[in-house]
Design a protein around this motif. Structure first.
Motif, mmCIF file in Angstrom:
data_model
loop_
_atom_site.group_PDB
_atom_site.id
_atom_site.type_symbol
_atom_site.label_atom_id
_atom_site.label_comp_id
_atom_site.label_asym_id
_atom_site.label_seq_id
_atom_site.Cartn_x
_atom_site.Cartn_y
_atom_site.Cartn_z
ATOM 1 N N LYS A 1 0.809 -1.217 0.000
ATOM 2 C CA LYS A 1 0.000 0.000 0.000
ATOM 3 C C LYS A 1 0.840 1.264 0.000
ATOM 4 C CE LYS A 1 -4.485 -1.430 1.324
ATOM 5 N NZ LYS A 1 -4.281 -2.820 1.065
ATOM 6 N N ASP A 2 2.079 1.174 0.482
ATOM 7 C CA ASP A 2 2.867 2.404 0.549
ATOM 8 C C ASP A 2 3.597 2.694 -0.753
ATOM 9 O OD1 ASP A 2 4.741 0.434 0.603
ATOM 10 O OD2 ASP A 2 5.773 1.100 2.405
ATOM 11 N N ARG A 3 3.277 1.955 -1.811
ATOM 12 C CA ARG A 3 3.936 2.172 -3.091
ATOM 13 C C ARG A 3 3.090 3.047 -3.989
ATOM 14 N NH1 ARG A 3 8.119 -0.895 -4.388
ATOM 15 N NH2 ARG A 3 9.256 -1.453 -2.571
ATOM 16 N N PRO A 4 3.704 3.864 -4.857
ATOM 17 C CA PRO A 4 2.942 4.619 -5.845
ATOM 18 C C PRO A 4 2.204 3.686 -6.790
ATOM 19 C CG PRO A 4 5.232 5.347 -5.741
ATOM 20 C CD PRO A 4 5.130 4.107 -4.913
ATOM 21 N N ALA A 5 1.080 4.148 -7.306
ATOM 22 C CA ALA A 5 0.282 3.347 -8.232
ATOM 23 C C ALA A 5 0.978 3.233 -9.578
ATOM 24 C CB ALA A 5 -1.062 4.023 -8.432
ATOM 25 N N PRO A 6 0.603 2.233 -10.396
ATOM 26 C CA PRO A 6 1.166 2.143 -11.742
ATOM 27 C C PRO A 6 0.823 3.401 -12.536
ATOM 28 C CG PRO A 6 -0.132 0.203 -11.209
ATOM 29 C CD PRO A 6 -0.372 1.195 -10.120
ATOM 30 N N PRO A 7 1.636 3.730 -13.565
ATOM 31 C CA PRO A 7 1.350 4.925 -14.348
ATOM 32 C C PRO A 7 0.033 4.742 -15.091
ATOM 33 C CG PRO A 7 3.086 3.644 -15.372
ATOM 34 C CD PRO A 7 2.750 2.967 -14.080
ATOM 35 N N ASP B 1 2.748 12.495 -11.167
ATOM 36 C CA ASP B 1 3.949 11.815 -11.665
ATOM 37 C C ASP B 1 5.178 12.281 -10.893
ATOM 38 O OD1 ASP B 1 2.660 10.254 -13.467
ATOM 39 O OD2 ASP B 1 3.139 11.483 -15.227
ATOM 40 N N ALA B 2 5.259 13.592 -10.656
ATOM 41 C CA ALA B 2 6.415 14.134 -9.916
ATOM 42 C C ALA B 2 6.427 13.567 -8.495
ATOM 43 C CB ALA B 2 6.365 15.654 -9.893
ATOM 44 N N GLN B 3 5.234 13.423 -7.920
ATOM 45 C CA GLN B 3 5.166 12.861 -6.555
ATOM 46 C C GLN B 3 5.605 11.394 -6.571
ATOM 47 O OE1 GLN B 3 1.031 13.757 -5.714
ATOM 48 N NE2 GLN B 3 1.652 15.124 -4.071
ATOM 49 N N PHE B 4 5.153 10.674 -7.599
ATOM 50 C CA PHE B 4 5.551 9.262 -7.709
ATOM 51 C C PHE B 4 7.068 9.154 -7.862
ATOM 52 C CE2 PHE B 4 1.242 8.050 -9.776
ATOM 53 C CZ PHE B 4 0.632 8.079 -8.529
ATOM 54 N N ALA B 5 7.624 10.046 -8.695
ATOM 55 C CA ALA B 5 9.074 9.999 -8.926
ATOM 56 C C ALA B 5 9.823 10.253 -7.626
ATOM 57 C CB ALA B 5 9.475 11.015 -10.006
ATOM 58 N N ALA B 6 9.310 11.204 -6.839
ATOM 59 C CA ALA B 6 9.976 11.513 -5.564
ATOM 60 C C ALA B 6 9.853 10.323 -4.612
ATOM 61 C CB ALA B 6 9.351 12.763 -4.946
ATOM 62 N N ALA B 7 8.677 9.703 -4.604
ATOM 63 C CA ALA B 7 8.488 8.547 -3.711
ATOM 64 C C ALA B 7 9.361 7.378 -4.163
ATOM 65 C CB ALA B 7 7.028 8.133 -3.698
ATOM 66 N N PHE B 8 9.467 7.220 -5.482
ATOM 67 C CA PHE B 8 10.317 6.156 -6.032
ATOM 68 C C PHE B 8 11.763 6.365 -5.565
ATOM 69 C CE2 PHE B 8 13.417 5.175 -9.323
ATOM 70 C CZ PHE B 8 13.192 3.832 -9.554
ATOM 71 N N GLN B 9 12.260 7.609 -5.729
ATOM 72 C CA GLN B 9 13.659 7.874 -5.362
ATOM 73 C C GLN B 9 13.852 7.685 -3.846
ATOM 74 O OE1 GLN B 9 16.192 8.400 -7.699
ATOM 75 N NE2 GLN B 9 17.473 8.014 -5.898
ATOM 76 N N ARG C 1 5.988 -4.828 -10.412
ATOM 77 C CA ARG C 1 4.691 -4.162 -10.466
ATOM 78 C C ARG C 1 4.701 -2.796 -9.796
ATOM 79 N NH1 ARG C 1 1.143 -8.989 -8.444
ATOM 80 N NH2 ARG C 1 3.185 -9.622 -7.681
ATOM 81 N N ASP C 2 5.848 -2.363 -9.318
ATOM 82 C CA ASP C 2 5.939 -1.027 -8.714
ATOM 83 C C ASP C 2 5.994 0.041 -9.799
ATOM 84 O OD1 ASP C 2 6.015 -2.103 -6.192
ATOM 85 O OD2 ASP C 2 8.205 -2.166 -6.105
ATOM 86 N N TRP C 3 5.556 1.227 -9.446
ATOM 87 C CA TRP C 3 5.716 2.359 -10.358
ATOM 88 C C TRP C 3 7.215 2.627 -10.497
ATOM 89 C CZ3 TRP C 3 8.117 7.021 -10.631
ATOM 90 C CH2 TRP C 3 7.699 7.880 -11.660
ATOM 91 N N MET C 4 7.638 2.969 -11.704
ATOM 92 C CA MET C 4 9.043 3.355 -11.897
ATOM 93 C C MET C 4 9.106 4.362 -13.032
ATOM 94 S SD MET C 4 10.525 -0.133 -13.660
ATOM 95 C CE MET C 4 9.702 -1.292 -12.573
ATOM 96 N N PRO C 5 10.068 5.287 -13.003
ATOM 97 C CA PRO C 5 10.193 6.227 -14.111
ATOM 98 C C PRO C 5 10.487 5.455 -15.403
ATOM 99 C CG PRO C 5 11.614 6.874 -12.266
ATOM 100 C CD PRO C 5 11.077 5.515 -11.953
ATOM 101 N N GLU C 6 9.942 5.932 -16.509
ATOM 102 C CA GLU C 6 10.162 5.226 -17.777
ATOM 103 C C GLU C 6 11.650 5.137 -18.115
ATOM 104 O OE1 GLU C 6 8.280 3.183 -19.720
ATOM 105 O OE2 GLU C 6 7.095 3.440 -17.903
ATOM 106 N N ALA C 7 12.414 6.182 -17.749
ATOM 107 C CA ALA C 7 13.852 6.168 -18.064
ATOM 108 C C ALA C 7 14.578 5.084 -17.249
ATOM 109 C CB ALA C 7 14.459 7.536 -17.803
ATOM 110 N N TYR C 8 14.093 4.820 -16.034
ATOM 111 C CA TYR C 8 14.673 3.750 -15.199
ATOM 112 C C TYR C 8 14.412 2.402 -15.879
ATOM 113 C CZ TYR C 8 15.099 0.766 -10.929
ATOM 114 O OH TYR C 8 15.433 -0.199 -9.998
ATOM 115 N N ARG C 9 13.157 2.231 -16.327
ATOM 116 C CA ARG C 9 12.797 0.988 -17.014
ATOM 117 C C ARG C 9 13.667 0.808 -18.271
ATOM 118 N NH1 ARG C 9 7.996 -1.746 -16.754
ATOM 119 N NH2 ARG C 9 7.004 0.006 -15.731
ATOM 120 N N ALA C 10 13.804 1.896 -19.052
ATOM 121 C CA ALA C 10 14.561 1.796 -20.316
ATOM 122 C C ALA C 10 16.039 1.503 -20.047
ATOM 123 C CB ALA C 10 14.411 3.094 -21.112
ATOM 124 N N THR C 11 16.575 2.115 -19.000
ATOM 125 C CA THR C 11 17.999 1.878 -18.663
ATOM 126 C C THR C 11 18.204 0.422 -18.276
ATOM 127 O OG1 THR C 11 18.344 4.147 -17.963
ATOM 128 C CG2 THR C 11 19.846 2.513 -17.040
#
Ligand code: BYC
Length: 352
Positions: free
Chosen positions: A25-31, A39-47, A59-69
């Motif tokens: 429950k403490d994870r950001p939702a999928p995009p 999105d900015a809030q999700f990115a901050a929570a991800f970091q 299944r966690d939210w992740m920045p697209e650039a993280y996924r691509a890398t």
């Protein structure tokens, strides 16, 4: 769902089990239907999760650039494992004894297995194995520069095990602490096997280095040819590495290319000395002030040529890979047909 407002230390938690049923429950939702502000809030929570040493799961939210890398790096890693079977596979029929042959077959099979774990890890990011192989075969994804060099004698098999697998372990042990769970977990077993590979390579070279004059010369020649390409495996120097800074912020990489290269040199020089083999670098010296072995200039123009496709074996490696893929088409078809039949059997309750 909003990203958690808890501080990083509280949202951080140990690695999740692989069969976790649902995102916590403490994870950001999928995009999806999110605003740029969310999105900015999700990115901050991800970091914050990454900074707290939590593992990111598929299944966690992740920045697209993280996924691509990750797709780029894991795919390149997987491709390296399967292309890396070629230089060594070349010696399975020519190993000098039954024992050496059995060990080499096991090692080459291990590399295939590493490729499979890594393709599976990449698939968790939403890309299929077929797509990744297409990208390799069409030259749009890379494999490690090191596998574009030829294996000219049996001693090269020792040099690959000692130097190439030694470099691989140095790079991969920190990857087992990578922020992305499936990649980190794949590294655990791979590193155990690489450690056996490195020892078997060292033992081959040790035997040659303590054999006849001709055998010793063969071992030295192999080390002379594999030393510099092994240092290049770690990638360009830090000031010419476009991806390092971001990958380190995301904790995909834990050390820079130059730091890992230095670790490898410090580990390897005493091993060469113990074996009575010299390293082909007139500028190699021990620096008292830092306690490090400092190596001479690496020829980065050679690295650039190899990456551009102009290494000694680029063409042959790719041609063999494409041939092997085509020759294996019937196996993929048969496996798919079997899986489809089995699936029908499961649905109708008639599976054997
Ligand atoms: N070869 O910004 P950088 C094995 C590319 S197999 C080719 O530093 P990054 C074994 C890089 O992709 C083990 N390309 O990138 C198997 C990037 O390209 P683009 C193989 C290289 O990703 C069988 C550009 O240069 N190990 O052990 O932050 C038998 C800029 O580089 C190389 C792995 O794959 C290279 N050597 O760091 C025996 C380890 N180096 O996208 C043994 C996993 C760099 O800009 N990978 N490039 O076109 C990594 O750890 C990292 O991806 C690297 C590069 C350290 C390699």
């Amino acid at each position: 769902m909003q990203p958690s407002s808890q501080p990083a230390a509280e949202v951080g938690r140990p690695a999740l089990p692989e069969d976790r049923p649902a995102p916590p429950k403490d994870r950001p939702a999928p995009p999806g239907e999110t605003s740029p502000r969310e999105d900015a809030q999700f990115a901050a929570a991800f970091q914050a999760l990454v900074d707290a040493e939590a593992r990111i799961e598929p299944r966690d939210w992740m920045p697209e650039a993280y996924r691509a890398t990750l797709i780029r790096q894991i795919a390149q890693h997987a491709h390296s494992e399967i292309i890396g079977m070629q230089p060594e596979g070349n010696y399975i029929t020519r190993a000098p004894s039954l024992r050496r042959k059995a060990i080499l077959i096991a090692k080459v099979q291990d590399e295939a297995g590493h490729g499979l774990y890594l393709y599976s890890a990449a698939e968790t990011l939403g890309v299929s194995r077929d797509e990744l192989l297409d990208l390799l075969h069409s030259g749009r994804q890379r494999y490690s520069s090191i596998f574009n060099y030829p294996t000219l004698t049996w001693a090269d098999i020792g040099a690959i095990g000692w130097l190439v697998d030694g470099a691989a372990i140095t790079n991969q042990v920190p990857l087992s602490r990578c922020s992305y769970g499936p990649y980190a977990r794949a590294m655990t077993r791979i590193c155990k096997e690489e450690s056996f590979h490195q020892r078997q390579g060292y033992e081959i070279l040790w035997a040659l280095a303590h054999g006849s004059g001709e055998q010793k010369a063969m071992a030295q020649d192999a080390v002379d040819r594999w030393w510099w390409p092994s240092l290049m495996m770690f990638g360009p120097p830090d000031d010419a590495s476009p991806h390092s800074a971001q990958s380190m912020t995301w904790k995909i990489k834990r050390f820079s290319n130059d730091e890992l290269r230095q670790k490898f040199v410090d580990m390897t020089v005493p091993q060469a000395q113990a074996m009575g083999i010299s390293l082909p670098d007139p500028d190699l010296r021990f620096e008292e002030s830092s306690g490090h072995w400092r190596h001479g200039e690496i020829d980065w123009s050679e690295f650039a040529r190899v990456l551009a496709g102009d290494g000694p074996c680029n063409a042959v490696r790719m041609a063999r890979r494409r041939e092997a893929h085509q020759a294996g088409a019937w196996v993929r078809e048969a496996a798919s047909a079997y899986a489809a039949k089995h699936q029908v059997g499961v649905l109708t309750g008639s599976a054997a």
